[in-house]
Enzyme design. Structure first.
Site, PDB file in Angstrom:
ATOM      1  N   SER A  46      -4.100   1.679   2.576  1.00  0.00           N
ATOM      2  CA  SER A  46      -4.799   0.562   1.955  1.00  0.00           C
ATOM      3  C   SER A  46      -6.294   0.854   1.881  1.00  0.00           C
ATOM      4  CB  SER A  46      -4.495  -0.724   2.734  1.00  0.00           C
ATOM      5  OG  SER A  46      -4.900  -1.863   2.005  1.00  0.00           O
ATOM      6  N   ASP A 176       1.051  -2.384  -1.130  1.00  0.00           N
ATOM      7  CA  ASP A 176       0.256  -1.905  -0.002  1.00  0.00           C
ATOM      8  C   ASP A 176       1.084  -1.158   1.051  1.00  0.00           C
ATOM      9  OD1 ASP A 176      -1.401  -1.882   2.411  1.00  0.00           O
ATOM     10  OD2 ASP A 176      -2.643  -3.363   1.383  1.00  0.00           O
TER      11      ASP A 176
END
Length: 313
Positions: A46, A176
């Site tokens: 991320s 993510d």
């Protein structure tokens, strides 16, 4: 492989990625070094994936700090907190400000232009399977290196309820990587041992978090249903996963795993708090100074060999 193999692991955490970038910038400044020269592999999820890609493409940690300071207020713009209500039924933010910021930083440079081995987790929502982007550090990896770097960065940071899934890579529904590896230390360890064939006894990992909350779990959760757990589940899952990974990595490589992830009050932890840049940089200055002797002695004596990819874009 050499007798020593060093991994830099960078957690997810949204706007708090500024903390990790500022820690790395402080290390470079104080020790007068180029930090990436001392690591053989960088794993990032991320926001940590964005930093990892930036470092691989030659940006300095200081430039990554400037990226967060400049772009976070636009990426996480939430005037009058109306988006907080919207998030209950629809993603909180548009992906366009983040996409524009990443394009400004990376341009159309391919992921495979990285001068460091990178491993970047994502998750394929369509097939319910993990998806890991890798530079061409093994002959099997024939695809990822061709992707634009900003595509990889978008895919690893498409946090559910915050951003839409990313569909520009083979039309997959990528979200993510924090869904399964917000702390990517184990991803880095497995890549080092399984793919790159480094002996476990040779692997050293410096893991940088984006700090974690000291939470009080309400007794109501003991018997709570969906509504009671709704706001608590993401935090519990991320923290439990990170703790489990820390324990597993430490079990496998012992004190060759160094983790920097300070604890703060629960109300100071937010993935999208974009107005606390000074506080994040201040914390990074404090914790980097406190941990500098260990980081220097444990990691900065090793110099990584030049990475020569199997395939070039």
């Amino acid at each position: 492989m050499a007798d020593r193999f060093q991994v830099l692991s960078l957690d997810g955490g949204g706007a708090r990625g500024l903390f990790a970038a500022a820690v790395l910038a402080a290390v470079e400044r104080d020790l007068n070094i180029k930090l990436v020269d001392h690591f053989d592999l960088i794993a990032g999820t991320s926001t940590g994936g964005i930093i990892a890609i930036g470092l691989g493409l030659g940006l300095t940690p200081r430039e990554m700090v400037e990226f967060y300071v400049k772009h976070s207020p636009q990426v996480f713009r939430n005037r009058l907190y109306t988006r907080s209500f919207q998030q209950w039924i629809y993603r909180k933010y548009s992906a366009h400000p983040l996409e524009s910021a990443l394009k400004e930083m990376f341009g159309e440079r391919p992921f495979g232009e990285s001068t460091k081995r990178l491993v970047i987790p994502s998750y394929d929502l369509g097939t319910d399977d993990v998806y890991v982007f890798r530079t061409a550090h093994d002959e099997r990896f024939k695809r990822d290196y061709k992707s634009p770097a900003w595509h990889v960065a978008m895919a690893t940071s498409a946090a559910p309820t915050y951003f839409p899934s990313f569909r520009r890579i083979d039309r997959l529904r990528l979200i993510d990587g924090g869904i399964w590896a917000n702390n990517p230390a184990m991803v880095g360890l497995v890549e080092s041992f399984g793919t790159l064939k480094s002996d476990l006894s040779h692997i050293h990992i410096l893991s940088i978090g984006t700090y974690e909350s000291i939470s009080h779990r309400r007794r109501l959760l003991n018997n709570g249903g969906r509504l009671v757990w709704a706001r608590t589940v993401p935090d519990v899952i991320l923290k439990a996963g990170s703790v489990g990974i820390n324990n597993q990595v430490r079990f496998l490589i012992g004190d060759r795993f160094v983790r920097l992830n300070p604890k703060v009050a629960a109300n100071e932890v937010s993935l999208d708090e974009a107005d606390s840049a000074d506080d994040l940089i201040g914390r990074a200055s404090y914790y980097s100074r406190r941990n500098m002797p260990e980081i220097s002695s444990r990691f900065m004596q090793h110099r990584a060999a030049t990475f020569i990819p199997v395939y070039k874009p």
